[in-house]
Design a protein around this motif. Structure first.
Motif, PDB file in Angstrom:
ATOM      1  N   ASP A  41      12.811   1.904   5.468  1.00  0.00           N
ATOM      2  CA  ASP A  41      11.392   2.169   5.636  1.00  0.00           C
ATOM      3  C   ASP A  41      11.160   2.638   7.076  1.00  0.00           C
ATOM      4  O   ASP A  41      12.015   2.455   7.955  1.00  0.00           O
ATOM      5  N   HIS A  42      10.019   3.239   7.319  1.00  0.00           N
ATOM      6  CA  HIS A  42       9.792   3.899   8.603  1.00  0.00           C
ATOM      7  C   HIS A  42       9.877   2.936   9.783  1.00  0.00           C
ATOM      8  O   HIS A  42      10.417   3.274  10.833  1.00  0.00           O
ATOM      9  N   GLY A  49       6.436   5.163   4.826  1.00  0.00           N
ATOM     10  CA  GLY A  49       7.349   5.629   3.784  1.00  0.00           C
ATOM     11  C   GLY A  49       8.820   5.482   4.125  1.00  0.00           C
ATOM     12  O   GLY A  49       9.202   5.005   5.198  1.00  0.00           O
ATOM     13  N   THR A  60       9.645   9.647   1.396  1.00  0.00           N
ATOM     14  CA  THR A  60       8.389   9.325   0.719  1.00  0.00           C
ATOM     15  C   THR A  60       7.291   9.199   1.766  1.00  0.00           C
ATOM     16  O   THR A  60       7.567   9.070   2.962  1.00  0.00           O
ATOM     17  N   TYR A  61       6.057   9.220   1.292  1.00  0.00           N
ATOM     18  CA  TYR A  61       4.906   9.110   2.193  1.00  0.00           C
ATOM     19  C   TYR A  61       4.047   7.938   1.738  1.00  0.00           C
ATOM     20  O   TYR A  61       3.594   7.902   0.589  1.00  0.00           O
ATOM     21  N   GLU A  62       3.845   6.967   2.626  1.00  0.00           N
ATOM     22  CA  GLU A  62       2.997   5.814   2.320  1.00  0.00           C
ATOM     23  C   GLU A  62       2.030   5.607   3.490  1.00  0.00           C
ATOM     24  O   GLU A  62       2.325   4.888   4.445  1.00  0.00           O
ATOM     25  N   ASP A  75       2.675   6.166   8.844  1.00  0.00           N
ATOM     26  CA  ASP A  75       3.367   6.434   7.585  1.00  0.00           C
ATOM     27  C   ASP A  75       4.445   5.375   7.386  1.00  0.00           C
ATOM     28  O   ASP A  75       5.416   5.335   8.145  1.00  0.00           O
TER      29      ASP A  75
END
Length: 266
Positions: A205-206, A136, A225-227, A134
């Motif tokens: 960011d992660h 995000g 958020t999820y990416e 992830d």
């Protein structure tokens, strides 16, 4: 031949065709499930060559980097582990990020592994693995901080990387929540500011968030958020997709994905 006899003849013929159809379908299902005879052309070619061709863009640490002509990084080691699970060798095809999907459609590569965000709009020419990371945005705060989410940022000092997605999210938040926005040029500066008490929280960011947690005095307070990052294959590669997903599940169960994350991101 009488009418009744003809009807019986056609009925037997139709029954026979139905049995053939059912048998053919069962054969296809059995082959897909057992892997006895690959019927997806991409996977069949991979098995025949003994090589999985992987398109990468060597420009985004810690996923793929060119170090003196040698590719290294999270995605490189992940693909090598996946190839070993499939019993083939991984060979890397260098590409610019914008041309990665073209490598699939031109049959120059069988797989993309390059910190690739899930892109359903590319579904007409690619299929995707299960997410393996992830990418995000994360809210990072000191371990002893009461901050647990965006509502807790009221009247707090929030750090962001100038021009980043976190910056944009913070500016939208500031329209409804009074806060003090502190901008920095890089994530490392925000981590130092958190440790010094100059800011109360930061949006990273992660990957950057995991790096900031290395000293143990900071924590991820919330995922914002999820990416999902995925591996992509040609649209026809339905069996390769199944094999990759099974291999990913095995690697996760054995702790390989967690070990790669610690090695490259923490």
């Amino acid at each position: 031949m009488g009418k009744i006899a003809m009807l019986r003849h056609w009925r037997r013929w139709l029954d026979g065709m139905a049995l053939v159809t059912v048998a053919a379908y069962a054969w296809l299902v059995w082959n897909v499930q057992t892997g006895a005879a690959p019927i997806d052309p991409v996977y069949a070619a991979v098995r025949e060559r003994g090589v999985l061709r992987v398109a990468v863009d060597p420009g985004y640490l810690p996923f793929v980097e060119d170090q003196h002509g040698v590719l290294t990084g999270f995605d490189i080691e992940l693909v090598q582990a996946l190839a070993a699970e499939l019993g083939v060798e991984a060979v890397f095809v260098r590409s610019g990020f914008d041309a990665l999907y073209d490598q699939l459609t031109s049959r120059q590569a069988d797989l993309i592994a390059s910190a690739l965000p899930y892109a359903p709009e590319q579904g007409y020419r690619a299929r995707f693995s299960q997410p393996y990371f992830d990418g995000g945005l994360m809210l990072v705060a000191p371990v002893n901080s009461p901050i647990a989410g965006l509502p807790d940022l009221r009247d707090r000092r929030l750090g962001v990387v100038l021009g980043s997605e976190g910056d944009a999210l913070a500016r939208r938040l500031a329209l409804t929540t009074p806060l003090i926005l502190v901008e920095a040029e890089e994530a490392a500066s925000l981590a130092r500011a958190l440790r010094a008490g100059a800011i109360d929280a930061a949006i990273l960011d992660h990957v950057a968030a995991l790096g900031a947690l290395a000293d143990g005095d900071l924590r991820i307070a919330a995922a914002l958020t999820y990416e999902p990052y995925v591996l992509a294959m040609p649209a026809a590669a339905f069996q390769l997709e199944a094999e990759i997903n099974r291999a990913l599940a095995r690697l996760e169960a054995r702790g390989v994905l967690a070990a790669l994350q610690r090695r490259w991101m923490e």
